[in-house]
Design a protein around this motif. Structure first.
Motif, mmCIF file in Angstrom:
data_model
loop_
_atom_site.group_PDB
_atom_site.id
_atom_site.type_symbol
_atom_site.label_atom_id
_atom_site.label_comp_id
_atom_site.label_asym_id
_atom_site.label_seq_id
_atom_site.Cartn_x
_atom_site.Cartn_y
_atom_site.Cartn_z
ATOM 1 N N VAL A 166 70.382 -50.696 22.675
ATOM 2 C CA VAL A 166 70.326 -49.843 23.857
ATOM 3 C C VAL A 166 68.909 -49.981 24.375
ATOM 4 C CG1 VAL A 166 70.444 -47.506 24.777
ATOM 5 C CG2 VAL A 166 72.055 -48.229 22.996
ATOM 6 N N ALA A 167 68.757 -50.499 25.589
ATOM 7 C CA ALA A 167 67.440 -50.718 26.182
ATOM 8 C C ALA A 167 67.080 -49.537 27.074
ATOM 9 C CB ALA A 167 67.421 -52.016 26.982
ATOM 10 N N VAL A 168 65.859 -49.069 26.954
ATOM 11 C CA VAL A 168 65.376 -47.903 27.703
ATOM 12 C C VAL A 168 64.171 -48.329 28.527
ATOM 13 C CG1 VAL A 168 64.551 -45.530 27.568
ATOM 14 C CG2 VAL A 168 66.124 -46.407 25.807
ATOM 15 N N ARG A 169 64.250 -48.152 29.826
ATOM 16 C CA ARG A 169 63.118 -48.425 30.714
ATOM 17 C C ARG A 169 62.198 -47.207 30.687
ATOM 18 N NH1 ARG A 169 65.875 -49.258 34.966
ATOM 19 N NH2 ARG A 169 65.377 -47.431 36.214
ATOM 20 N N ALA A 170 60.946 -47.401 30.291
ATOM 21 C CA ALA A 170 60.056 -46.272 30.013
ATOM 22 C C ALA A 170 58.726 -46.423 30.738
ATOM 23 C CB ALA A 170 59.807 -46.155 28.507
ATOM 24 N N GLN A 171 58.165 -45.294 31.153
ATOM 25 C CA GLN A 171 56.818 -45.286 31.705
ATOM 26 C C GLN A 171 55.786 -45.525 30.604
ATOM 27 O OE1 GLN A 171 56.243 -44.991 35.015
ATOM 28 N NE2 GLN A 171 58.447 -44.831 35.388
ATOM 29 N N ARG A 172 56.045 -45.003 29.420
ATOM 30 C CA ARG A 172 55.139 -45.153 28.270
ATOM 31 C C ARG A 172 55.974 -45.577 27.066
ATOM 32 N NH1 ARG A 172 52.516 -39.729 27.286
ATOM 33 N NH2 ARG A 172 51.138 -40.936 25.933
ATOM 34 N N PRO A 173 56.253 -46.878 26.925
ATOM 35 C CA PRO A 173 57.168 -47.329 25.863
ATOM 36 C C PRO A 173 56.762 -46.909 24.460
ATOM 37 C CG PRO A 173 56.755 -49.087 27.437
ATOM 38 C CD PRO A 173 55.805 -47.987 27.780
ATOM 39 N N GLN A 174 55.477 -47.016 24.133
ATOM 40 C CA GLN A 174 55.060 -46.678 22.776
ATOM 41 C C GLN A 174 55.260 -45.197 22.481
ATOM 42 O OE1 GLN A 174 51.064 -48.466 23.010
ATOM 43 N NE2 GLN A 174 51.648 -49.789 21.308
ATOM 44 N N GLY B 11 53.344 -53.320 22.667
ATOM 45 C CA GLY B 11 52.724 -52.522 23.705
ATOM 46 C C GLY B 11 53.671 -52.236 24.841
ATOM 47 N N ASP B 12 54.098 -53.294 25.551
ATOM 48 C CA ASP B 12 55.030 -53.105 26.652
ATOM 49 C C ASP B 12 56.480 -53.143 26.197
ATOM 50 O OD1 ASP B 12 55.123 -55.781 25.998
ATOM 51 O OD2 ASP B 12 55.190 -56.484 28.081
ATOM 52 N N ARG B 13 56.689 -53.409 24.918
ATOM 53 C CA ARG B 13 58.029 -53.360 24.319
ATOM 54 C C ARG B 13 57.910 -52.892 22.884
ATOM 55 N NH1 ARG B 13 62.504 -58.203 23.102
ATOM 56 N NH2 ARG B 13 63.638 -56.979 21.549
ATOM 57 N N VAL B 14 58.708 -51.876 22.535
ATOM 58 C CA VAL B 14 58.734 -51.351 21.174
ATOM 59 C C VAL B 14 60.196 -51.201 20.761
ATOM 60 C CG1 VAL B 14 57.973 -49.539 19.600
ATOM 61 C CG2 VAL B 14 56.598 -50.076 21.629
ATOM 62 N N ASP B 15 60.558 -51.756 19.603
ATOM 63 C CA ASP B 15 61.915 -51.655 19.078
ATOM 64 C C ASP B 15 61.920 -50.754 17.854
ATOM 65 O OD1 ASP B 15 62.384 -53.602 20.968
ATOM 66 O OD2 ASP B 15 62.928 -55.171 19.539
ATOM 67 N N ILE B 16 62.968 -49.937 17.724
ATOM 68 C CA ILE B 16 63.149 -49.127 16.523
ATOM 69 C C ILE B 16 64.578 -49.307 16.035
ATOM 70 C CG2 ILE B 16 61.423 -47.453 17.285
ATOM 71 C CD1 ILE B 16 63.710 -45.479 17.851
ATOM 72 N N ALA B 17 64.773 -49.158 14.721
ATOM 73 C CA ALA B 17 66.084 -49.382 14.119
ATOM 74 C C ALA B 17 66.233 -48.491 12.901
ATOM 75 C CB ALA B 17 66.246 -50.853 13.722
ATOM 76 N N PRO B 18 67.487 -48.244 12.472
ATOM 77 C CA PRO B 18 67.683 -47.446 11.265
ATOM 78 C C PRO B 18 67.062 -48.120 10.055
ATOM 79 C CG PRO B 18 69.759 -47.753 12.452
ATOM 80 C CD PRO B 18 68.767 -48.683 13.065
ATOM 81 N N LEU C 296 67.341 -49.476 19.205
ATOM 82 C CA LEU C 296 66.796 -49.032 20.491
ATOM 83 C C LEU C 296 65.573 -49.876 20.820
ATOM 84 C CD1 LEU C 296 66.893 -45.121 20.163
ATOM 85 C CD2 LEU C 296 68.644 -46.634 21.103
ATOM 86 N N THR C 297 65.476 -50.331 22.068
ATOM 87 C CA THR C 297 64.315 -51.072 22.527
ATOM 88 C C THR C 297 63.780 -50.414 23.784
ATOM 89 O OG1 THR C 297 63.474 -53.241 23.242
ATOM 90 C CG2 THR C 297 65.779 -52.756 23.763
ATOM 91 N N PHE C 298 62.487 -50.166 23.805
ATOM 92 C CA PHE C 298 61.827 -49.471 24.907
ATOM 93 C C PHE C 298 60.959 -50.480 25.649
ATOM 94 C CE2 PHE C 298 62.919 -46.548 21.616
ATOM 95 C CZ PHE C 298 63.420 -45.439 22.286
ATOM 96 N N ARG C 299 61.252 -50.683 26.934
ATOM 97 C CA ARG C 299 60.559 -51.680 27.744
ATOM 98 C C ARG C 299 59.783 -50.976 28.850
ATOM 99 N NH1 ARG C 299 64.465 -55.859 27.240
ATOM 100 N NH2 ARG C 299 65.173 -55.834 25.053
ATOM 101 N N ALA C 300 58.635 -51.529 29.201
ATOM 102 C CA ALA C 300 57.825 -50.939 30.260
ATOM 103 C C ALA C 300 58.551 -51.018 31.594
ATOM 104 C CB ALA C 300 56.486 -51.661 30.353
ATOM 105 N N ARG D 154 66.688 -63.494 17.684
ATOM 106 C CA ARG D 154 65.311 -63.100 17.970
ATOM 107 C C ARG D 154 65.188 -61.910 18.896
ATOM 108 N NH1 ARG D 154 62.490 -68.364 20.067
ATOM 109 N NH2 ARG D 154 64.446 -68.460 21.239
ATOM 110 N N GLY D 155 66.295 -61.488 19.522
ATOM 111 C CA GLY D 155 66.235 -60.354 20.417
ATOM 112 C C GLY D 155 65.450 -60.637 21.683
ATOM 113 N N GLN D 156 65.435 -61.898 22.137
ATOM 114 C CA GLN D 156 64.725 -62.266 23.349
ATOM 115 C C GLN D 156 65.733 -62.699 24.402
ATOM 116 O OE1 GLN D 156 61.473 -61.912 23.739
ATOM 117 N NE2 GLN D 156 61.307 -61.114 21.668
#
Length: 240
Positions: A8-16, A35-42, A52-56, A235-237
């Motif tokens: 699930v990708a989330v567009r964020a103002q402050r990804p970190q 920095g501009d992309r942070v991924d978290i997982a169980p 979850l991946t947070f993108r700038a 690779r998740g790219q």
């Protein structure tokens, strides 16, 4: 189908900062921080995802305004745990949110960037999901959209009815659910499918009802015009 649900990708103002909120709330771990992309997982590798991946957000992107078409539901296994999850969300910077839900047993909240989510009361169908109970997508025709995403994700329809739900064949991890939605909403959250390089994933998705976006590449719209992307499974790219 050669694709699987990976993010699930989330567009964020402050990804970190937003990734830290969700990692602490879910008890997940950071698997990538650029920095501009942070991924978290169980932390449990046995759970099939999605991560979850947070993108700038692009420069000049507007702040969150309309309700999202996609939101997250968190599980609880006792009334006390539900209260504790709500309390933790508020301590981390979340807020209560009134979307007209009225008197319901679940709690509607917003994360620090305004994205809606729910902390559910204990429900037996979410046993085995971990902290993330469900990824919930609003749909004009939930059954039709569930059928498309079953093909796209490789997850069978495990629950029919007014709120159809997909579940990994392992019967572990979060559900993918489709609820009636009255109209368009924000697409700050979207799904990403993993595909092995060299497969005919794009052709199979369009045959199932997806539409390639005008900008081409790996960006698509599902049958209800929700954006989603293909990424390389290993690779998740982006695959383009």
């Amino acid at each position: 189908m050669s694709t699987r649900l990976v993010y699930v990708a989330v567009r964020a103002q402050r990804p970190q900062a937003l990734a830290e909120f969700w990692a602490r709330l879910l008890g997940w771990t950071v698997t990538l921080d650029r920095g501009d992309r942070v991924d978290i997982a169980p932390p449990d590798p046995g759970l099939p995802g999605p991560a979850l991946t947070f993108r700038a957000a692009p420069p000049g992107a507007p702040a969150h305004a309309a309700p999202n078409r996609l939101h997250l539901d968190l599980a609880s296994y006792s009334p006390r745990q539900q209260d504790d999850r709500v309390r933790l969300a508020l301590e981390l910077g979340g807020a209560h949110l009134d979307i007209g839900q009225g008197a319901v047993p679940w709690v509607v909240l917003a994360d620090p960037e305004g994205n809606e989510f729910c902390v559910l009361e204990p429900r037996p169908e979410y046993a085995g999901t971990g902290a993330l109970a469900a990824v919930v997508v609003g749909a004009a025709a939930p059954a039709r959209l569930a059928a498309f995403w079953s093909v796209a994700s490789g997850w069978p329809v495990a629950r029919d009815g007014a709120v159809p739900g997909l579940r990994s064949p392992t019967e572990l991890g979060a559900w993918l659910e489709f609820i009636p939605h009255p109209g368009p909403g924000d697409d700050r959250l979207h799904l990403e499918l993993g595909a092995r390089a060299g497969t005919a994933a794009a052709e199979r998705l369009t045959a199932a009802g997806a539409v390639a976006r005008p900008d081409g590449g790996t960006r698509f719209l599902d049958p209800e015009h929700n954006p989603f992307c293909l990424v390389e499974a290993e690779r998740g790219q982006p695959t383009n």
